[in-house]
Design a protein around this motif. Structure first.
Motif, PDB file in Angstrom:
ATOM      1  N   TYR A  88       0.875  -1.175   0.000  1.00 24.20           N
ATOM      2  CA  TYR A  88       0.000   0.000   0.000  1.00 24.20           C
ATOM      3  C   TYR A  88       0.909   1.220   0.000  1.00 24.20           C
ATOM      4  O   TYR A  88       1.696   1.413   0.934  1.00 24.20           O
ATOM      5  CB  TYR A  88      -0.917   0.016   1.221  1.00 24.20           C
ATOM      6  CG  TYR A  88      -1.724   1.288   1.338  1.00 24.20           C
ATOM      7  CD1 TYR A  88      -2.823   1.502   0.523  1.00 24.20           C
ATOM      8  CD2 TYR A  88      -1.367   2.279   2.239  1.00 24.20           C
ATOM      9  CE1 TYR A  88      -3.561   2.677   0.612  1.00 24.20           C
ATOM     10  CE2 TYR A  88      -2.095   3.452   2.337  1.00 24.20           C
ATOM     11  CZ  TYR A  88      -3.188   3.646   1.518  1.00 24.20           C
ATOM     12  OH  TYR A  88      -3.902   4.810   1.590  1.00 24.20           O
ATOM     13  N   SER A 119      -2.482  -3.052   8.444  1.00 29.24           N
ATOM     14  CA  SER A 119      -1.887  -1.726   8.293  1.00 29.24           C
ATOM     15  C   SER A 119      -0.942  -1.388   9.433  1.00 29.24           C
ATOM     16  O   SER A 119      -0.399  -0.284   9.472  1.00 29.24           O
ATOM     17  CB  SER A 119      -2.980  -0.668   8.176  1.00 29.24           C
ATOM     18  OG  SER A 119      -3.780  -0.676   9.343  1.00 29.24           O
ATOM     19  N   LEU A 138      -9.612   0.923  -2.027  1.00 24.23           N
ATOM     20  CA  LEU A 138      -8.263   0.786  -1.504  1.00 24.23           C
ATOM     21  C   LEU A 138      -7.353   0.363  -2.652  1.00 24.23           C
ATOM     22  O   LEU A 138      -7.584  -0.675  -3.278  1.00 24.23           O
ATOM     23  CB  LEU A 138      -8.254  -0.251  -0.376  1.00 24.23           C
ATOM     24  CG  LEU A 138      -6.978  -0.399   0.429  1.00 24.23           C
ATOM     25  CD1 LEU A 138      -6.660   0.880   1.185  1.00 24.23           C
ATOM     26  CD2 LEU A 138      -7.104  -1.554   1.396  1.00 24.23           C
ATOM     27  N   LEU A 140      -4.040  -1.117  -4.039  1.00 22.25           N
ATOM     28  CA  LEU A 140      -2.949  -1.989  -3.611  1.00 22.25           C
ATOM     29  C   LEU A 140      -2.100  -2.370  -4.814  1.00 22.25           C
ATOM     30  O   LEU A 140      -2.526  -2.244  -5.961  1.00 22.25           O
ATOM     31  CB  LEU A 140      -3.496  -3.251  -2.942  1.00 22.25           C
ATOM     32  CG  LEU A 140      -4.280  -3.053  -1.649  1.00 22.25           C
ATOM     33  CD1 LEU A 140      -4.870  -4.373  -1.186  1.00 22.25           C
ATOM     34  CD2 LEU A 140      -3.408  -2.456  -0.564  1.00 22.25           C
TER      35      LEU A 140
END
Length: 183
Positions: A88, A119, A138, A140
């Motif tokens: 990430y 995370s 999100l 990635l």
């Protein structure tokens, strides 16, 4: 008579040289294997956007993936253990080991890999994480490098490596992977 025999030998040698050249340029040309995600599924997902449930945004996710290693060579590819990382913003959230093995000539090996992403590894570098959680998407990426040897005709051995760089989005509302793009 001797000139005729010599001419036949010369034609035969030229023919053999042409056959060897064609084989060297086609069959014996060794290429790097291709490593790709075939499928990615989100098995479980929990998040905190940093507003209500806690002071900092966080995610915990379990991904189930199908990874493929495609060998386009005319010889088998033997590879060592490798690490596949899910990132990430360039920071690894989870890693998995690709166990050493072999892919037969002109075949594709498929196997499943699971990841537990958290995370916690962001160490304060999660400024955008709360915004991404609130947006519902999100972003990635993944990286892997598989090193090994291609064995041709049990004589020729050439070191080759396959690289994978994939980008994708996880839709947090549907828990589906979207826009999977591997290079």
């Amino acid at each position: 008579m001797a000139k005729k025999c010599l001419a036949c030998v010369a034609v035969f040698v030229l023919f053999q040289a042409a056959v060897i050249m064609v084989l060297a340029l086609t069959v014996l040309k060794i290429k790097s294997p291709k490593i790709r995600f075939n499928a990615i599924a989100v098995e479980s997902f929990t998040s905190n956007n940093g507003n209500n449930a806690g002071p900092t945004p966080s995610i915990n996710m379990r991904l189930l993936t199908q990874l493929t290693i495609k060998n386009t060579n005319f010889g088998q590819f033997k590879y060592d253990n490798a690490t596949l990382a899910i990132l990430y913003n360039g920071v690894p959230l989870g890693e998995a080991v690709i166990p050493r093995g072999r892919v037969k000539a002109r075949k594709t090996l498929k196997f499943n890999v699971s990841f537990d992403l958290t995370s916690d590894r962001l160490n304060g570098n999660n400024n955008n994480l709360g915004n991404d959680i609130n947006s519902g998407v999100l972003r990635l990426s993944s990286q892997a490098r598989v090193n090994g040897k291609v064995h041709l005709i049990k004589i020729i051995k050439k070191n080759k490596s396959g690289n994978m760089n994939c980008d994708w989005n996880v839709n947090l509302a549907t828990r589906m992977v979207e826009n999977l793009n591997c290079k």
